[in-house]
Design an enzyme around this catalytic site. Structure first.
Site, PDB file in Angstrom:
ATOM      1  N   GLU A   1      31.130  31.754  56.244  1.00  0.00           N
ATOM      2  CA  GLU A   1      31.978  31.997  55.169  1.00  0.00           C
ATOM      3  C   GLU A   1      33.321  32.725  55.990  1.00  0.00           C
ATOM      4  OE1 GLU A   1      31.966  33.975  52.457  1.00  0.00           O
ATOM      5  OE2 GLU A   1      29.747  34.773  52.437  1.00  0.00           O
TER       6      GLU A   1
ATOM      7  N   HIS B   1      30.644  26.615  48.318  1.00  0.00           N
ATOM      8  CA  HIS B   1      30.300  26.527  46.757  1.00  0.00           C
ATOM      9  C   HIS B   1      29.981  27.048  45.161  1.00  0.00           C
ATOM     10  CE1 HIS B   1      28.176  31.587  46.408  1.00  0.00           C
ATOM     11  NE2 HIS B   1      27.341  30.516  46.124  1.00  0.00           N
TER      12      HIS B   1
ATOM     13  N   ASP C   1      34.631  29.901  44.976  1.00  0.00           N
ATOM     14  CA  ASP C   1      34.744  29.992  46.153  1.00  0.00           C
ATOM     15  C   ASP C   1      34.586  28.506  46.896  1.00  0.00           C
ATOM     16  OD1 ASP C   1      32.727  31.218  45.736  1.00  0.00           O
ATOM     17  OD2 ASP C   1      32.494  31.634  48.045  1.00  0.00           O
TER      18      ASP C   1
END
Length: 240
Positions: free
Chosen positions: A92, A134, A144
């Site tokens: 992330e 993603h 994203d």
């Protein structure tokens, strides 16, 4: 030397044997702040996690050990893999995302991301074509890390794929309709890049097209697969 802050998310599946890790999935947090992102990733309530989180200032946090299964990919497809949590590492990046004010990715953040990717690529022998976003693995649900993510920079560091075409040249083909293109062959070319689900009702999927553009033609995200997109697709076949 890469400095890692170790946090512990409860949202994972322990895996005692060595996992068959084939890919890395890059996300953005899509939250208003770093604190809110961390709180969500370590909360039992939300049942979501990733292996790593990189802040905008370049701080690296590890929330789940590499060999355990983090809950980051969800319903997803890439090549022959379905629901990629089992076979991937999730990273992330702190970014407010499209919902809260999509931001550029700072150099410090990308520099630290590149360090992680190089280590993971070597450790698990991951191919560049399997370092994904993603939206690549879940184009119908996710956007994203988005069109501001510097895939070309990753390519220059031998961590991604990117076309080799002159951008001024291919810009001449933007918004021009495809003519005399065998669409079945085009879909085969797309699937060879890993996009295993790209058709909907017999037509090239608009959500997929936007995902392809966010990854490979970032200046215009309109969901229309034009001649420029086709030239890029054809150039990318060298990585297969």
């Amino acid at each position: 030397m890469m400095k890692i802050i170790h946090l512990k998310s409860p949202n994972y599946i322990s895996y005692k044997k060595r996992r068959n890790i084939q890919s890395i999935v890059i996300h953005y947090t899509g939250m208003r702040s770093l604190q809110s992102a961390v709180e969500r990733l370590i909360s039992k309530k939300y049942e979501v996690s990733s292996h790593y989180l990189v802040s905008r200032a370049g701080k690296i946090m590890q929330l789940v050990k590499d060999n355990n299964i983090a809950w980051h990919a969800g319903i997803s497809n890439w090549f022959n893999f379905k629901n990629l949590n089992k076979n991937s590492i999730g990273i992330e990046l702190e970014n407010k995302g499209h919902q809260y004010g999509y931001q550029d990715f700072p150099n410090k953040q990308i520099t630290e991301l590149i360090k992680i990717l190089k280590r993971l690529k070597k450790k698990f022998k991951i191919q560049n074509i399997n370092i994904t976003g993603h939206s690549d693995i879940a184009p119908h649900r996710k956007t994203d890390p988005g069109e501001k993510f510097p895939w070309k920079k990753l390519y220059k560091n031998d961590l991604a794929i990117w076309h080799s075409l002159d951008e001024k040249f291919i810009n001449n083909f933007r918004l021009k309709k495809l003519i005399n293109i065998n669409k079945k062959n085009m879909v085969k070319m797309i699937k060879k890049l890993g996009y295993s689900r790209v058709l909907k009702a017999g037509h090239l999927d608009k959500d997929f097209t936007k995902a392809f553009q966010r990854r490979h033609r970032q200046q215009l995200i309109n969901g229309i697969f034009d001649q420029e997109c086709y030239l890029i697709l054809n150039s990318l076949q060298k990585f297969i």
